[in-house]
Design an enzyme around this catalytic site. Structure first.
Site, PDB file in Angstrom:
ATOM      1  N   GLU A 116      -9.340  25.520 -91.398  1.00 34.06           N
ATOM      2  CA  GLU A 116      -9.863  26.677 -92.115  1.00 34.06           C
ATOM      3  C   GLU A 116      -8.765  27.535 -92.745  1.00 34.06           C
ATOM      4  O   GLU A 116      -9.043  28.574 -93.340  1.00 34.06           O
ATOM      5  CB  GLU A 116     -10.739  27.511 -91.186  1.00 34.06           C
ATOM      6  CG  GLU A 116     -11.988  26.736 -90.773  1.00 34.06           C
ATOM      7  CD  GLU A 116     -13.001  27.550 -89.999  1.00 34.06           C
ATOM      8  OE1 GLU A 116     -12.586  28.440 -89.235  1.00 34.06           O
ATOM      9  OE2 GLU A 116     -14.197  27.295 -90.171  1.00 34.06           O
ATOM     10  N   TYR A 145     -16.774  55.916 -88.714  1.00 34.15           N
ATOM     11  CA  TYR A 145     -15.625  55.013 -88.732  1.00 34.15           C
ATOM     12  C   TYR A 145     -15.970  53.670 -89.343  1.00 34.15           C
ATOM     13  O   TYR A 145     -15.120  53.011 -89.930  1.00 34.15           O
ATOM     14  CB  TYR A 145     -15.043  54.852 -87.319  1.00 34.15           C
ATOM     15  CG  TYR A 145     -14.290  56.084 -86.898  1.00 34.15           C
ATOM     16  CD1 TYR A 145     -13.020  56.343 -87.393  1.00 34.15           C
ATOM     17  CD2 TYR A 145     -14.877  57.021 -86.059  1.00 34.15           C
ATOM     18  CE1 TYR A 145     -12.338  57.492 -87.050  1.00 34.15           C
ATOM     19  CE2 TYR A 145     -14.205  58.181 -85.704  1.00 34.15           C
ATOM     20  CZ  TYR A 145     -12.939  58.416 -86.201  1.00 34.15           C
ATOM     21  OH  TYR A 145     -12.279  59.567 -85.881  1.00 34.15           O
TER      22      TYR A 145
END
Length: 219
Positions: A74, A119
């Protein structure tokens, strides 16, 4: 940071995530930019909790192995994301809650997580869902490469999360934020949630942009 320091940092960070249950077995892969032409990546089939610094895969921008063990298959999609020069680290996990999120059949891909914490907006904000392709498939790299520099958070459908960051430390912190927010989505699913308003979201986005500009002005 030198290559040797990055090797040690990667081993330490990955071990910490593994010990806290963010992945199991040989799942997930991580990389960090060393310089303009080389990238350190986790080897194929490696357990992120048992990495060895000297065995990490050092590859060039085309994915050719320079030293160490064979990189994860990957690494191709990592390299696609490094086309954006601001990306200095890529983290891909099969962590429980974000992977669960990636498997939902009728999820709203325009708003995968409706913002309910400040956040999340400031650090993650927009998530791009990448259609399912088999692990290591070239189409996965092509799909992610189209969003390099436009998003820092991705869900690979039926696969798991990907995060990019300006450093390995930043990317790891963002991945934890992503995972914990996904966990909260499920913990709150039977509750009446107070979502952030558009005005509140816009304020947070503008504040984060101003913070980024100020940080770039410092030498």
């Amino acid at each position: 940071m030198s290559e040797s320091e990055l090797r040690i940092q990667m081993v330490q960070f990955c071990k910490s995530l593994y010990e806290r249950g963010y992945m199991a077995g040989g799942a997930g892969n991580v990389s960090v930019r060393v310089d303009g032409s080389t990238i350190l990546a986790t080897p194929t089939g490696s357990c992120l909790g048992r990495l060895v610094a000297d065995e990490l895969s050092l590859v060039d921008n085309s994915g050719m192995l320079i030293s160490g063990k064979k990189p994860s298959k990957e690494v191709k999609f990592h390299l696609a994301l490094y086309k954006d020069p601001s990306v200095h680290a890529v983290v891909h996990l099969h962590s429980t809650w974000t992977t669960r999120l990636s498997c939902i059949a009728d999820i709203d891909t325009n708003e995968i997580i409706k913002p309910f914490t400040p956040y999340f907006v400031m650090k993650i904000d927009m998530i791009e869902m990448i259609p399912y392709y088999p692990p290591g498939d070239d189409r996965l790299a092509e799909a992610l490469g189209k969003w390099a520099g436009k998003r820092n958070a991705f869900l690979l459908q039926n696969h798991g999360p990907v995060i990019t960051g300006s450093s390995l430390e930043v990317a790891m912190d963002l991945m934890e934020e992503f995972e914990e927010t996904a966990k909260l989505v499920y913990l709150l699913k039977d509750e009446k949630v107070r979502y952030l308003s558009e005005n509140e979201i816009d304020y947070l986005r503008n504040k984060e942009k101003q913070n980024n500009k100020r940080s770039q002005q410092w030498p």
